[in-house]
Design an enzyme around this catalytic site. Structure first.
Site, PDB file in Angstrom:
ATOM      1  N   TYR A 148      13.700  44.675  52.073  1.00  0.00           N
ATOM      2  CA  TYR A 148      12.902  43.629  51.432  1.00  0.00           C
ATOM      3  C   TYR A 148      13.566  42.270  51.657  1.00  0.00           C
ATOM      4  O   TYR A 148      14.772  42.131  51.439  1.00  0.00           O
ATOM      5  CB  TYR A 148      12.787  43.907  49.926  1.00  0.00           C
ATOM      6  N   ASP A 243      20.767  39.545  55.143  1.00  0.00           N
ATOM      7  CA  ASP A 243      20.156  39.153  53.881  1.00  0.00           C
ATOM      8  C   ASP A 243      21.047  39.705  52.773  1.00  0.00           C
ATOM      9  O   ASP A 243      20.951  40.876  52.407  1.00  0.00           O
ATOM     10  CB  ASP A 243      18.734  39.697  53.791  1.00  0.00           C
ATOM     11  N   LYS A 271      20.229  35.647  43.758  1.00  0.00           N
ATOM     12  CA  LYS A 271      20.665  36.468  42.628  1.00  0.00           C
ATOM     13  C   LYS A 271      22.017  36.005  42.038  1.00  0.00           C
ATOM     14  O   LYS A 271      22.019  35.065  41.267  1.00  0.00           O
ATOM     15  CB  LYS A 271      20.637  37.943  43.019  1.00  0.00           C
TER      16      LYS A 271
HETATM   17  C1  LIG Z   1      15.652  40.032  45.596  1.00  0.00           C
HETATM   18  C2  LIG Z   1      15.726  39.963  47.068  1.00  0.00           C
HETATM   19  C3  LIG Z   1      15.040  38.992  47.803  1.00  0.00           C
HETATM   20  C4  LIG Z   1      14.052  38.055  47.166  1.00  0.00           C
HETATM   21  O1  LIG Z   1      14.638  37.208  46.233  1.00  0.00           O
HETATM   22  P1  LIG Z   1      13.733  36.518  45.104  1.00  0.00           P
HETATM   23  O2  LIG Z   1      14.682  35.625  44.390  1.00  0.00           O
HETATM   24  O3  LIG Z   1      13.186  37.626  44.274  1.00  0.00           O
HETATM   25  O4  LIG Z   1      12.666  35.761  45.808  1.00  0.00           O
HETATM   26  C5  LIG Z   1      15.247  38.922  49.155  1.00  0.00           C
HETATM   27  N1  LIG Z   1      16.091  39.761  49.776  1.00  0.00           N
HETATM   28  C6  LIG Z   1      16.776  40.716  49.106  1.00  0.00           C
HETATM   29  C7  LIG Z   1      17.715  41.596  49.853  1.00  0.00           C
HETATM   30  C8  LIG Z   1      16.608  40.852  47.734  1.00  0.00           C
HETATM   31  O5  LIG Z   1      17.255  41.826  47.091  1.00  0.00           O
END
Ligand SMILES: *Cc1c(COP(=O)(O)O)cnc(C)c1O
Length: 431
Positions: A148, A243, A271
């Site tokens: 994701y 990511d 995060k």
């Molecule tokens: C949570 C997440 C996102 C998206 O971040 P948001 O702040 O929810 O937009 C993108 N990449 C990874 C790996 C994530 O865990």
């Protein structure tokens, strides 16, 4: 804690919410759709705990999906925010706090020589893809099934059948034209990536991945996978992007890249670096980041980006994480939790597999092993739902989906883990 759990107020509030917000929530997974049953409406959080509007207390293993790594509402973060609040919530002009957090990120994350702050992980990933394309002059990207990267159109691609196919949109509203440049491969499958490079010579801008997957459940990279991607991207003049929105400052202070020693060209963060406020970031090699406006021609902007409150929460959180022993502690308690859950599953006769690295863990109800999303999907989802509900009713708040990792924090104690395992034994015995 009474069983069944009394959640009258949660039910009332959620019923009202469903009439005024789609599905009653502002982010889909919160609605408990994949586990069924009533979502819990939180009233407040502190340390390792959350309290709902009916007064029930939970040990929280979601931690706001990762940011609460120091424990919820840490007094140092709250006090720093109170002081910052008095100076105003948003300047729309440069502030010193941006320099401070930028320097902390650059010092910590090996690939990051320059950084740009944004407001979410989604925004960071959208921006980094534009940058990958701007820098290479190529349009295609490779992502992995089950990874994701936020809800940007070009990332909303489920894998087609077979090894690797041209992406088809995962959601209505996403034009085929947008995802036609998104190529997908199974996680941990270097051969599939090699094949995509061979089939699309000179066209692939780069490869983006969660270097440890958290968004298909917890799936670590096989030995040599990250290293192999580093070699393949270099050979093909493409960029490697980690990511680390979830793993940054969680797996190690410098993220997965520090832990495993594989250095990507670009990195996205989110995060933890916001300490519970909305922050994302992307950064990497100076020559690439110099393309970002106004230093270079690639446009990207944000009214609230780098705002003083978000920077303050991030700075304080990273300072707390710098204390010696942080990651050893997270690893210790999370290992105890993960090993305990696996042991209990075995003793109570449930097929299960899983693991942890630092303060991130996962448990699948399948004998495994799980190397990719296809493997993860073999989990017994009905059993997971019953497990989830049983834990919730006994005061343990787990992510409401089999396909999400769990998180511990510095506020989780040995006793919290013991209590969680005692409850898990009771629940698994009754499944
Ligand atoms: C949570 C997440 C996102 C998206 O971040 P948001 O702040 O929810 O937009 C993108 N990449 C990874 C790996 C994530 O865990």
């Amino acid at each position: 804690m009474t069983i069944p759990l009394i959640t009258t107020k949660s039910e009332e509030i959620f019923a009202a919410a469903q009439k005024i917000m789609p599905g009653g929530v502002n982010s889909p997974v919160r609605a408990f759709k994949s586990v069924g049953g009533q979502p819990i409406i939180f009233d407040r959080v502190k340390g390792a705990y959350a309290w709902d509007v009916d007064g029930n207390q939970y040990i929280d293993y979601v931690g706001s999906w990762g940011p609460a790594i120091c424990g919820h509402a840490h007094p140092d973060v709250i006090n720093a925010l109170k002081a910052a609040l008095e100076k105003g919530t948003s300047f729309g002009a440069p502030c010193l706090l941006e320099n401070i957090l930028a320097e902390m990120v650059i010092d910590a994350v090996p690939s990051v020589e320059m950084v740009r702050f944004v407001n979410s992980g989604t925004e960071a990933c959208l921006s980094v893809l534009r940058l990958m394309r701007a820098f290479t002059g190529r349009d295609k990207l490779i992502k992995f099934e089950g990874c994701y990267h936020g809800h940007g159109d070009m990332f909303l691609v489920k894998a087609g059948s077979g090894v690797a196919t041209l992406g088809l949109p995962d959601s209505p509203g996403v034009p085929k034209a947008v995802t036609s440049t998104t190529l997908t491969a199974p996680y941990n499958d270097l051969e599939a990536v090699k094949q995509l490079f061979n089939e699309n010579p000179g066209e692939i801008a780069g490869v983006i991945l969660e270097p440890i997957v958290g968004n298909a459940g917890f799936i670590p990279p096989d030995g040599g996978f990250l290293e192999g991607l580093r070699v393949l991207t270099r050979e093909n003049g493409a960029l490697l992007v980690f990511d680390e929105v979830m793993t940054g400052f969680r797996i190690a202070y410098g993220g997965v890249q520090e832990k495993f020693g594989v250095i990507p060209d670009l990195t996205t963060l989110g995060k933890v670096i916001g300490g519970g406020l909305p922050v994302g970031a992307y950064g990497g090699r100076r020559d690439i980041m110099s393309m970002v406006a106004p230093a270079g021609p690639m446009y990207q902007a944000g009214t609230l980006s780098g705002n003083p409150l978000a920077m303050t929460a991030g700075i304080k959180t990273l300072e707390l994480l710098q204390k010696p022993g942080t990651y050893e502690y997270l690893d210790k308690i999370t290992k105890k939790l993960s090993n305990g859950l696996l042991q209990i599953a075995k003793e109570t006769g449930h097929a299960a597999c899983g693991g942890q690295i630092s303060g991130m863990f996962g448990l699948f109800f399948t004998s495994g092993p799980v190397h990719n999303y296809e493997d993860a999907k073999k989990s017994d989802l009905a059993k997971f739902s019953r497990f989830h509900r049983g834990m919730l009713e006994r005061g343990i708040y787990l992510a409401p989906s089999q396909f999400e990792a769990g998180f511990t924090s510095l506020a989780h104690t040995d006793e919290d883990i013991d209590q969680t395992l005692a409850v898990a034994r009771e629940v698994m015995s009754s499944l």
